[in-house]
Scaffold this active site. Structure first.
Site, PDB file in Angstrom:
ATOM      1  N   GLN A 267       0.820  -1.217   0.000  1.00 25.74           N
ATOM      2  CA  GLN A 267       0.000   0.000   0.000  1.00 25.74           C
ATOM      3  C   GLN A 267       0.854   1.268   0.000  1.00 25.74           C
ATOM      4  O   GLN A 267       1.937   1.297   0.593  1.00 25.74           O
ATOM      5  CB  GLN A 267      -0.907   0.014   1.228  1.00 25.74           C
ATOM      6  CG  GLN A 267      -1.790  -1.210   1.389  1.00 25.74           C
ATOM      7  CD  GLN A 267      -2.937  -1.240   0.406  1.00 25.74           C
ATOM      8  OE1 GLN A 267      -3.396  -0.207  -0.079  1.00 25.74           O
ATOM      9  NE2 GLN A 267      -3.428  -2.431   0.110  1.00 25.74           N
ATOM     10  N   GLY A 291       4.753  -3.538   9.279  1.00 23.95           N
ATOM     11  CA  GLY A 291       4.197  -4.137   8.068  1.00 23.95           C
ATOM     12  C   GLY A 291       5.103  -4.015   6.862  1.00 23.95           C
ATOM     13  O   GLY A 291       4.997  -4.806   5.914  1.00 23.95           O
ATOM     14  N   GLY A 295       6.174  -6.413   3.410  1.00 25.22           N
ATOM     15  CA  GLY A 295       5.768  -5.920   2.098  1.00 25.22           C
ATOM     16  C   GLY A 295       4.325  -5.471   2.049  1.00 25.22           C
ATOM     17  O   GLY A 295       3.713  -5.441   0.990  1.00 25.22           O
ATOM     18  N   LYS A 296       3.789  -5.090   3.208  1.00 24.73           N
ATOM     19  CA  LYS A 296       2.390  -4.654   3.253  1.00 24.73           C
ATOM     20  C   LYS A 296       2.227  -3.178   2.895  1.00 24.73           C
ATOM     21  O   LYS A 296       1.149  -2.743   2.513  1.00 24.73           O
ATOM     22  CB  LYS A 296       1.806  -4.918   4.649  1.00 24.73           C
ATOM     23  CG  LYS A 296       1.717  -6.397   5.008  1.00 24.73           C
ATOM     24  CD  LYS A 296       1.212  -6.590   6.435  1.00 24.73           C
ATOM     25  CE  LYS A 296       1.082  -8.066   6.778  1.00 24.73           C
ATOM     26  NZ  LYS A 296       0.608  -8.270   8.175  1.00 24.73           N
ATOM     27  N   VAL A 297       3.302  -2.411   3.049  1.00 22.49           N
ATOM     28  CA  VAL A 297       3.269  -0.983   2.778  1.00 22.49           C
ATOM     29  C   VAL A 297       4.568  -0.600   2.071  1.00 22.49           C
ATOM     30  O   VAL A 297       5.626  -1.166   2.337  1.00 22.49           O
ATOM     31  CB  VAL A 297       3.073  -0.185   4.079  1.00 22.49           C
ATOM     32  CG1 VAL A 297       4.227  -0.399   5.039  1.00 22.49           C
ATOM     33  CG2 VAL A 297       2.866   1.284   3.813  1.00 22.49           C
TER      34      VAL A 297
END
Length: 354
Positions: A267, A291, A295-297
């Site tokens: 994101q 995160g 690799g979430k952000v």
């Protein structure tokens, strides 16, 4: 950004006057410190998401709709400020009470629950819901919705909620009092992150005993969610609470990168309003910066803001600031694009694989 210096803005000696509005209040918050500053910065970041035409996901945990917050979600959907939603099943289930004019009232938290039980009153903190008049009435409505719908073929929870929105729009007494109906009208996908952990799934049990089979395609829906991220030039999340809805929206990055090998990065923006602590190791309180390691952000230092407070206090301020400052956006109508997004992601995956 390097914060190891003495170059920040001066802290003002605050002044409040009778003619101030929401812009002034948010500016006051943003000019101070602690969670007031975080809330002020979060409100401004939400506006940045809207102005950047980001694809915005709203995640809903906790009991938000029993206190009427579905009306806030509806307003954001109608303005084009929410493009897809991940919710607990409870928030979808209780939202439908308002469409069907089933009683939900203010109560109290200092009570004897043995007495409430005897009076057929269900309590959520200081909110009262009637057992027979509300819950059992809602159960019958949900069962009627799905007596003939979504049978004998796999479906996603987006299809499930779309069917709910359509039915309540066509048959309920007050369809204008439902964010699920608004999502149906504006083609906003509403995913229920744990369908079986809610009354929505419990209501399907009698139908199953009558050999009416409902089969959830949970793998397809996580691919759809990743496909939404994959097709977004910029993408952001506004998270109310944490829980499974938070993770469902954030795991889109790891699915694209770790599992499918497409190298997306996650994101662009995330705002979380939570009262959960990070030091216990739970996902609900895990920092958005953490995160990044998954690799979430995309960036652990920019455009990720956690506000440690009660969402019922902070979220209306966030909403009002955005509604007051941003022009309506054209709806992205993602629900109608899901099949294409899925197919495009499939092609990208096999092209990368071979």
């Amino acid at each position: 950004m390097d914060h190891h210096n003495f170059k920040g803005k001066d802290i003002p000696h605050l002044k409040i006057t009778p003619n101030m509005g929401i812009d002034d209040l948010v500016d006051i918050f943003a000019s101070t410190g602690y969670n007031a500053r975080q809330l002020g910065d979060a409100a401004k970041l939400y506006c940045k998401m809207i102005e950047d035409d980001a694809t915005i996901c709203l995640t809903i945990a906790g009991a938000m709709t029993p206190v009427g917050f579905g009306g806030l979600f509806k307003s954001l959907i109608e303005r084009g400020f929410v493009d897809w939603i991940v919710s607990t099943g409870a928030n979808v289930y209780h939202e439908d009470h308002f469409a069907w004019n089933l009683p939900v009232k203010q109560g109290h938290f200092e009570v004897d629950d043995m007495i409430l039980y005897a009076k057929d009153i269900v309590r959520i903190r200081d909110v009262y819901i009637k057992g027979e008049e509300t819950l059992k009435a809602e159960d019958k409505i949900v069962q009627k919705m799905f007596t003939k719908d979504l049978l004998d073929k796999p479906f996603t929870t987006a299809e499930f909620c779309n069917a709910m929105g359509k039915y309540s729009k066509e048959h309920s007494k007050n369809p204008d009092r439902s964010f699920v109906v608004a999502a149906y009208d504006y083609d906003v996908p509403v995913y229920v992150s744990t369908l079986k952990d809610s009354s929505l799934a419990l209501d399907l049990a009698p139908l199953r005993l009558e050999n009416k089979i409902h089969s959830l395609d949970f793998v397809r829906e996580i691919i759809e969610q990743a496909a939404i991220l994959y097709h977004s030039k910029k993408s952001g999340i506004v998270e109310l609470g944490g829980g499974v809805p938070k993770n469902t929206a954030q795991q889109t990055g790891p699915l694209l990168d770790q599992i499918l090998g497409l190298g997306h990065g996650g994101q662009n923006y995330i705002i979380q309003i939570t009262d959960a602590r990070p030091d216990t190791g739970g996902l609900s309180g895990a920092t958005l910066q953490e995160g990044k390691s998954w690799g979430k952000v995309k960036d652990a230092h920019e455009d990720v803001i956690m506000v440690y407070t009660d969402a019922t206090i902070a979220f209306p301020i966030l909403c009002l600031y955005a509604l007051s400052n941003e022009k309506p956006r054209k709806p992205k109508r993602l629900y109608k694009k899901l099949n294409k997004y899925y197919d495009d992601l499939s092609k990208a995956y096999f092209a990368k694989k071979h």
